[in-house]
Design an enzyme around this catalytic site. Sequence first.
Site, PDB file in Angstrom:
ATOM      1  N   CYS A  99      -7.035 -13.119   4.110  1.00 15.50           N
ATOM      2  CA  CYS A  99      -7.951 -12.341   3.277  1.00 15.50           C
ATOM      3  C   CYS A  99      -8.385 -13.191   2.093  1.00 15.50           C
ATOM      4  O   CYS A  99      -7.553 -13.681   1.333  1.00 15.50           O
ATOM      5  CB  CYS A  99      -7.257 -11.073   2.797  1.00 15.50           C
ATOM      6  N   CYS A 103     -14.400  -9.488  -1.139  1.00 13.73           N
ATOM      7  CA  CYS A 103     -15.273  -8.498  -0.502  1.00 13.73           C
ATOM      8  C   CYS A 103     -15.296  -7.171  -1.254  1.00 13.73           C
ATOM      9  O   CYS A 103     -16.333  -6.513  -1.332  1.00 13.73           O
ATOM     10  CB  CYS A 103     -14.837  -8.271   0.937  1.00 13.73           C
ATOM     11  N   THR A 190      -6.107  -5.854  -3.633  1.00 16.31           N
ATOM     12  CA  THR A 190      -6.285  -7.164  -3.017  1.00 16.31           C
ATOM     13  C   THR A 190      -6.903  -8.143  -4.007  1.00 16.31           C
ATOM     14  O   THR A 190      -7.985  -7.903  -4.535  1.00 16.31           O
ATOM     15  CB  THR A 190      -7.191  -7.040  -1.779  1.00 16.31           C
ATOM     16  N   GLU A 257      -1.664  -8.685  -2.785  1.00 15.77           N
ATOM     17  CA  GLU A 257      -1.875  -7.322  -3.267  1.00 15.77           C
ATOM     18  C   GLU A 257      -0.993  -7.094  -4.493  1.00 15.77           C
ATOM     19  O   GLU A 257       0.052  -7.719  -4.631  1.00 15.77           O
ATOM     20  CB  GLU A 257      -1.515  -6.283  -2.197  1.00 15.77           C
ATOM     21  N   HIS A 292     -17.599  -1.392   2.672  1.00 17.10           N
ATOM     22  CA  HIS A 292     -16.349  -2.092   2.942  1.00 17.10           C
ATOM     23  C   HIS A 292     -15.966  -2.003   4.421  1.00 17.10           C
ATOM     24  O   HIS A 292     -15.333  -2.922   4.956  1.00 17.10           O
ATOM     25  CB  HIS A 292     -15.237  -1.540   2.056  1.00 17.10           C
ATOM     26  N   TYR A 296     -15.347  -5.391   7.290  1.00 19.13           N
ATOM     27  CA  TYR A 296     -14.277  -5.699   8.242  1.00 19.13           C
ATOM     28  C   TYR A 296     -14.817  -6.211   9.572  1.00 19.13           C
ATOM     29  O   TYR A 296     -14.084  -6.840  10.342  1.00 19.13           O
ATOM     30  CB  TYR A 296     -13.410  -4.453   8.461  1.00 19.13           C
ATOM     31  N   CYS A 299     -14.853 -10.244   8.305  1.00 19.65           N
ATOM     32  CA  CYS A 299     -13.629 -10.972   7.932  1.00 19.65           C
ATOM     33  C   CYS A 299     -12.570 -10.917   9.021  1.00 19.65           C
ATOM     34  O   CYS A 299     -11.956 -11.939   9.367  1.00 19.65           O
ATOM     35  CB  CYS A 299     -13.081 -10.454   6.608  1.00 19.65           C
ATOM     36  N   GLU A 455      -3.684  -4.017   7.109  1.00 24.00           N
ATOM     37  CA  GLU A 455      -4.941  -3.855   6.375  1.00 24.00           C
ATOM     38  C   GLU A 455      -6.047  -3.386   7.308  1.00 24.00           C
ATOM     39  O   GLU A 455      -6.928  -2.620   6.907  1.00 24.00           O
ATOM     40  CB  GLU A 455      -5.328  -5.167   5.699  1.00 24.00           C
TER      41      GLU A 455
END
Length: 490
Positions: A99, A103, A190, A257, A292, A296, A299, A455
Amino acid sequence: MLMTAEQYIESLRKLNTRVYMFGEKIENWVDHPMIRPSINCVAMTYELAQDPQYADLMTTKSNLIGKTINRFANLHQSTDDLRKKVKMQRLLGQKTASCFQRCVGMDAFNAVFSTTYEIDQKYGTNYHKNFTEYLKYIQENDLIVDGAMTDPKGDRGLAPSAQKDPDLFLRIVEKREDGIVVRGAKAHQTGSINSHEHIIMPTIAMTEADKDYAVSFACPSDADGLFMIYGRQSCDTRKMEEGADIDLGNKQFGGQEALVVFDNVFIPNDRIFLCQEYDFAGMMVERFAGYHRQSYGGCKVGVGDVVIGAAALAADYNGAQKASHVKDKLIEMTHLNETLYCCGIACSAEGYPTAAGNYQIDLLLANVCKQNITRFPYEIVRLAEDIAGGLMVTMPSEADFKSETVVGRDGETIGDFCNKFFAAAPTCTTEERMRVLRFLENICLGASAVGYRTESMHGAGSPQAQRIMIARQGNINAKKELAKAIAGIK
């Protein structure tokens, strides 16, 4: 001006960010072995922006300041912008297998921009101007912003104002002429420690009883009263072992995180984007979630590319690459991964302009994208584990493979025996086999599984959240009418 990766890392050192881990304050968190891999991930977003090969994906011209900016600070101006966002995210997933943490901020920018415009239209507030000026500042200085939405929530069956502890959702505790004071926390954040700034949003739709919880604002990471408690990951302390390399699986990159605590933090008026207009909390949440969930589809696909490649390497190194069932599993992994990418591109291609002028994704397709994300990465890693074999989780340590401790009757060392018995196909060295298996262990079960598995399940909303939106956006009644027309039902 665009920062370099090195300038970004040095900029973090200038912050007075309060970071705690294992019950103690971490003074030099930038170089801490458990944190630095996540910083390297963010730094990659700066490094690629400096590379002419990737300039079209990584940078764009700002509609606010008229200069070249990192795409992570962009307000989407077209469906092409939305598509390039997804392609950029896939690229970074391929480069880091982790990650890369920017984003959420990018998605927050676009959600807050359009929502504040509509709040101002209804109430005559100045939130849109506040946010626009704030984003100009971010773009001019090429800063990282942590988008923070998720509250600790406490009893999920109770509204924010009904919680036994009122701080379980972040809230306004004081209103002043020059701003507000907030208290509470944002959980699972994150990249929060690696950010210069934070932009806060409500986590659910609210009623008038919850108006003190309907708040959106921005503040620096080192604001007075703000501190962060670092979250643990599986196998995380391997990073602190002396000389750690192969056993990490992914030495250079990783996720992060933290719990971000707001202990009576003052927010000036010009950094407030929502203050008790509870009827707009749901809009902000819904728009952010849509962006968001689109993310995904980029990423996680990029990380999936690396997982598929590692599984294929493991098959090669095991000498099993010609087996029909192995080929079929790699085909299935690729099919699943590209299906996710299709969803990310589709919801981008079907985007449309908001009243504020920036572009929104197709909400139905974005939710379909994320619903698939909650499932497919789990199947991809299951197949990767199948191909890799049991050695992925039973292999001795790197220290054993390098050990010169004599244990054999003929003077053989521990290292000699490890290298002898874990050798595989002649196309690879034992170390190469170790490295790819440790990577798979890391992404399937270790520290990187946080970003690729769990995640994928809970990030950008847990599975039921997408199903609710799919039900809302699916227009079943219109489909009934189509069926009636074909079937001759009046």
